[in-house]
Design a protein around this motif. Structure first.
Motif, short mmCIF file in Angstrom:
data_model
loop_
_atom_site.label_atom_id
_atom_site.label_comp_id
_atom_site.label_asym_id
_atom_site.label_seq_id
_atom_site.Cartn_x
_atom_site.Cartn_y
_atom_site.Cartn_z
N LYS A 230 4.78 -5.42 7.90
CA LYS A 230 4.29 -5.30 6.52
C LYS A 230 4.47 -6.61 5.76
CE LYS A 230 5.04 -2.64 2.26
NZ LYS A 230 3.64 -2.29 2.06
N GLY A 231 5.67 -7.19 5.84
CA GLY A 231 5.93 -8.44 5.14
C GLY A 231 5.12 -9.59 5.70
N ALA A 232 4.95 -9.61 7.03
CA ALA A 232 4.19 -10.69 7.66
C ALA A 232 2.72 -10.64 7.29
CB ALA A 232 4.37 -10.62 9.18
N ILE A 233 2.17 -9.43 7.15
CA ILE A 233 0.78 -9.29 6.74
C ILE A 233 0.59 -9.80 5.32
CG2 ILE A 233 -0.95 -7.58 6.05
CD1 ILE A 233 -1.00 -8.10 9.01
N CYS A 234 1.52 -9.45 4.43
CA CYS A 234 1.43 -9.92 3.05
C CYS A 234 1.56 -11.44 2.99
CB CYS A 234 2.52 -9.27 2.20
SG CYS A 234 2.27 -7.50 1.90
N TYR A 235 2.45 -12.00 3.80
CA TYR A 235 2.62 -13.46 3.83
C TYR A 235 1.35 -14.13 4.35
CZ TYR A 235 4.05 -18.07 5.47
OH TYR A 235 4.11 -19.42 5.69
N SER A 236 0.74 -13.55 5.37
CA SER A 236 -0.39 -14.20 6.05
C SER A 236 -1.72 -14.01 5.34
CB SER A 236 -0.50 -13.66 7.49
OG SER A 236 0.70 -13.83 8.20
N LEU A 237 -1.92 -12.83 4.71
CA LEU A 237 -3.22 -12.52 4.12
C LEU A 237 -3.19 -12.35 2.61
CD1 LEU A 237 -4.57 -9.90 6.73
CD2 LEU A 237 -5.15 -12.33 6.54
N GLY A 238 -2.02 -12.03 2.07
CA GLY A 238 -1.93 -11.83 0.63
C GLY A 238 -1.28 -10.49 0.31
N GLU A 239 -0.68 -10.40 -0.87
CA GLU A 239 0.07 -9.22 -1.27
C GLU A 239 -0.81 -7.98 -1.40
OE1 GLU A 239 3.29 -8.84 -1.65
OE2 GLU A 239 3.75 -10.94 -1.16
N GLU A 240 -2.11 -8.18 -1.54
CA GLU A 240 -3.00 -7.03 -1.73
C GLU A 240 -3.30 -6.30 -0.41
OE1 GLU A 240 -5.82 -10.65 -1.36
OE2 GLU A 240 -3.74 -10.18 -1.96
N TYR A 241 -2.86 -6.87 0.71
CA TYR A 241 -3.15 -6.26 2.01
C TYR A 241 -1.99 -5.40 2.49
CZ TYR A 241 -7.36 -9.09 2.58
OH TYR A 241 -8.60 -9.64 2.42
N ASP A 242 -2.33 -4.27 3.09
CA ASP A 242 -1.34 -3.33 3.63
C ASP A 242 -1.64 -3.12 5.11
OD1 ASP A 242 0.68 -1.03 3.40
OD2 ASP A 242 -1.12 -0.03 4.15
N ILE A 243 -0.63 -3.22 5.95
CA ILE A 243 -0.87 -3.15 7.39
C ILE A 243 -1.41 -1.81 7.85
CG2 ILE A 243 1.55 -2.58 7.89
CD1 ILE A 243 0.67 -4.56 10.48
N ASP A 244 -0.92 -0.73 7.28
CA ASP A 244 -1.41 0.59 7.70
C ASP A 244 -2.87 0.80 7.32
OD1 ASP A 244 1.02 1.75 8.90
OD2 ASP A 244 1.84 1.53 6.89
N THR A 245 -3.24 0.29 6.15
CA THR A 245 -4.64 0.37 5.73
C THR A 245 -5.53 -0.48 6.64
OG1 THR A 245 -3.95 0.70 3.43
CG2 THR A 245 -6.23 0.01 3.80
N LEU A 246 -5.05 -1.67 6.98
CA LEU A 246 -5.80 -2.55 7.88
C LEU A 246 -5.94 -1.94 9.27
CD1 LEU A 246 -4.25 -6.00 6.92
CD2 LEU A 246 -6.63 -5.31 6.55
#
Length: 257
Positions: A230-246
């Motif tokens: 979760k934290g790595a996705i926010c770091y890599s793509l932006g705070e608006e992204y959620d891993i489960d949604t992706l």
């Protein structure tokens, strides 16, 4: 060698770097002179058919392994100036055993073993397929040598998130360099399943969200502590992204739902 394979291998040699602060792409091959370490090749089962096949497709193992290492580095990092584990020696062992391939040791010295039994099983009369399998397996193992590791969550053997990151990234690197096709993608599952299930998802994020995603995701281990998907996705793509949604978006896009 088939002309299509030659062209494909030449394309893989065209590399690039990117200035992470300015977002400016620099053409050329910044990795061509990067020291990936000395390669010590050991053929412990020269009498096997697998070893003989390997000699046909890899006439110069040292050069071949260093070339693949630079392709891995180009996939994981923006430039040679990044924080990269320093490897001084890669011991590559070709031997007969019941398995595929495995990496052991940590920088500055790593060892990669490759099974001549697996080479024989992979051949099936198709030399082109054997060439791609051999290169793909090597990309995977070299990724384990050069990739960064999650911090603050235990180890490969004690934490599933750590394990899923390590194995998922290795298969993502293999896939985006041509070592897998979409036919190799497992359907469904979960992004924590590791290997190809995680790897194809990470590659999809690179292909659909950010062409530098794998580099940023690798770098997230230096900045997201304790590390999490979760934290790595926010770091890599932006705070608006959620891993489960992706992940749900990925399953729908791939026709799994």
């Amino acid at each position: 060698m088939n002309e299509k394979i030659i062209v494909w291998l030449c394309v893989l040699g065209i590399m690039y770097s990117c200035d992470s602060h300015r977002g400016k792409r620099v053409e050329g091959n910044p990795w061509s002179s990067y020291d990936v370490g000395r390669v010590e090749f050991k053929n412990l089962s020269p009498e096997t058919d697998g070893a003989k096949l390997y000699a046909k497709i890899v006439p110069n193992p040292e050069q071949f392994i260093q070339e693949c290492a630079r392709q891995v580095l180009n996939t994981l990092y923006f430039s040679p100036k990044d924080s990269i584990p320093k490897i001084e020696l890669i011991t590559y062992i070709l031997k007969s055993y019941n398995g595929i391939s495995e990496k052991s040791g940590t920088p500055p010295a790593i060892t990669i073993a490759y099974s001549t039994d697996w080479i024989e099983k992979s051949y099936k009369g198709n030399m082109e397929a054997l060439i791609l399998e051999n290169r793909g397996v090597l990309w995977h193992e070299l990724t384990h040598g050069f990739q960064l590791e999650p911090q603050g969550i235990g180890t490969y053997g004690t934490n599933k998130t750590f394990w899923a990151f390590i194995e998922g990234m290795a298969d993502a690197v293999r896939y985006v360099n041509g070592g897998f096709t979409l036919a190799d993608r497992p359907k469904g599952g979960h992004y924590m399943d590791g290997y190809r299930t995680t790897g194809f998802f990470l590659a999809w994020l690179m292909q659909t969200k950010d062409s530098d995603f794998l580099r940023k995701f690798n770098s997230s281990t230096l900045h997201v502590i304790p590390w999490s998907f979760k934290g790595a996705i926010c770091y890599s793509l932006g705070e608006e992204y959620d891993i489960d949604t992706l992940w749900e978006e990925y399953l729908v896009a791939m026709g799994d739902k």
